[in-house]
Write an enzyme that holds these catalytic residues in place. Structure first.
Site, PDB file in Angstrom:
ATOM      1  N   ASN A  30     -19.741   8.619  -4.124  1.00 49.48           N
ATOM      2  CA  ASN A  30     -21.207   8.467  -5.305  1.00 49.48           C
ATOM      3  C   ASN A  30     -20.256   7.251  -6.508  1.00 49.48           C
ATOM      4  O   ASN A  30     -19.009   7.601  -6.835  1.00 49.48           O
ATOM      5  CB  ASN A  30     -21.374   9.929  -5.908  1.00 49.48           C
ATOM      6  CG  ASN A  30     -22.125  10.729  -4.678  1.00 49.48           C
ATOM      7  OD1 ASN A  30     -21.814  10.407  -3.727  1.00 49.48           O
ATOM      8  ND2 ASN A  30     -23.200  10.994  -5.440  1.00 49.48           N
ATOM      9  N   ARG A  31     -21.704   7.213  -7.573  1.00 45.26           N
ATOM     10  CA  ARG A  31     -20.715   6.580  -8.933  1.00 45.26           C
ATOM     11  C   ARG A  31     -19.898   7.781  -9.675  1.00 45.26           C
ATOM     12  O   ARG A  31     -20.420   9.194  -9.696  1.00 45.26           O
ATOM     13  CB  ARG A  31     -22.011   6.059  -9.570  1.00 45.26           C
ATOM     14  CG  ARG A  31     -22.013   4.720 -10.073  1.00 45.26           C
ATOM     15  CD  ARG A  31     -22.953   4.438 -10.398  1.00 45.26           C
ATOM     16  NE  ARG A  31     -23.823   3.198  -9.890  1.00 45.26           N
ATOM     17  CZ  ARG A  31     -23.572   2.648  -9.845  1.00 45.26           C
ATOM     18  NH1 ARG A  31     -22.510   2.085 -10.508  1.00 45.26           N
ATOM     19  NH2 ARG A  31     -24.030   1.368  -8.855  1.00 45.26           N
TER      20      ARG A  31
END
Ligand code: C5P
Length: 221
Positions: A30-31
């Site tokens: 994920n960012r």
């Protein structure tokens, strides 16, 4: 010895992304910079809490004055969280990957003339929901995050009920807000007894307010 409203309290914070390996050199993730979770851990420690900081590979270094438990994957994060219990409060700020690659390879997958790899996925454990739903050893206060791109309050309120945490810190992470990876955050705190909309603040200020709310809540109980 640190005096402060949280002295004598043990608090867990998860932060950063998780990395789920595809092979030894590739992963899905994920960012997440880890900036908000790091600021929260620092703010809790500043109020005197003993902080266990379980962090995936973040862009920012962990704060001073906390016990850092570095992890890579969601499964490792869950195990580290379970090891850290019991705690008085737990804040789940990590951006945990929803899936891991079941077909991950022990050796580097080679590029071969036009043949594309096929990845198979399995669902990762939901760490926040697991801890929220513990029958024994549940932290007195469980705080989750909800990063949303639309209908922030509705989605976050539903998430609070589904996961069974006590509070949700909701934020609007549409790219045009600049919140992801940025210095500021605009959050809505959703509690059992109502909703507080906070102004857009520096992430350190968001963290201080949240730490103060946590201290107030733990004092009540
Ligand atoms: O469902 P969603 O990922 O949007 O929920 C976000 C909240 O749940 C965050 O507090 C995050 O740290 C937590 N979470 C978790 N384990 C997962 C997925 C999310 O602890 N596998």
């Amino acid at each position: 010895l640190s005096a402060g409203p949280l002295s004598g309290k043990r608090v867990l914070v998860t932060s950063g992304p998780t990395h789920e390996p595809i092979d030894p050199v590739r992963y899905i993730a994920n960012r997440s910079s880890g900036a908000q979770g790091t600021a929260i851990a620092a703010a809790l420690a500043a109020l005197g809490a003993e902080v266990v900081f379980v962090s995936g590979p973040a862009d920012v270094p962990p704060p001073a004055g906390v016990t850092v438990v570095p992890v890579e994957t969601a499964n490792e994060m869950l195990a580290a969280v379970q090891d850290a219990l019991p705690v008085d409060a737990a804040v789940f700020a990590a951006a945990v990957a929803d899936w891991r690659v079941t077909s991950s390879s022990a050796s580097k997958i080679k590029k071969q003339n036009g043949q594309l790899p096929v990845l198979e996925f399995a669902e990762n454990p939901d760490i926040l929901a697991t801890v929220s739903q513990l029958e024994t050893g549940r932290p007195g206060l469980v705080v989750g995050f909800a990063a949303e791109t639309d209908d922030v309050i509705a989605h976050a309120t539903a998430k609070r009920a589904r996961k069974q945490c006590d509070w949700i810190v909701a934020n609007d992470v549409r790219p045009e807000t600049g919140i992801m990876g940025g210095a500021e955050n605009a959050v809505i705190l959703i509690r059992e007894d109502g909703i507080e909309e906070w102004p857009r603040l520096n992430k350190a200020e968001v963290a201080k307010r949240l730490a103060m709310r946590i201290a107030d809540k733990l004092e009540e109980t």
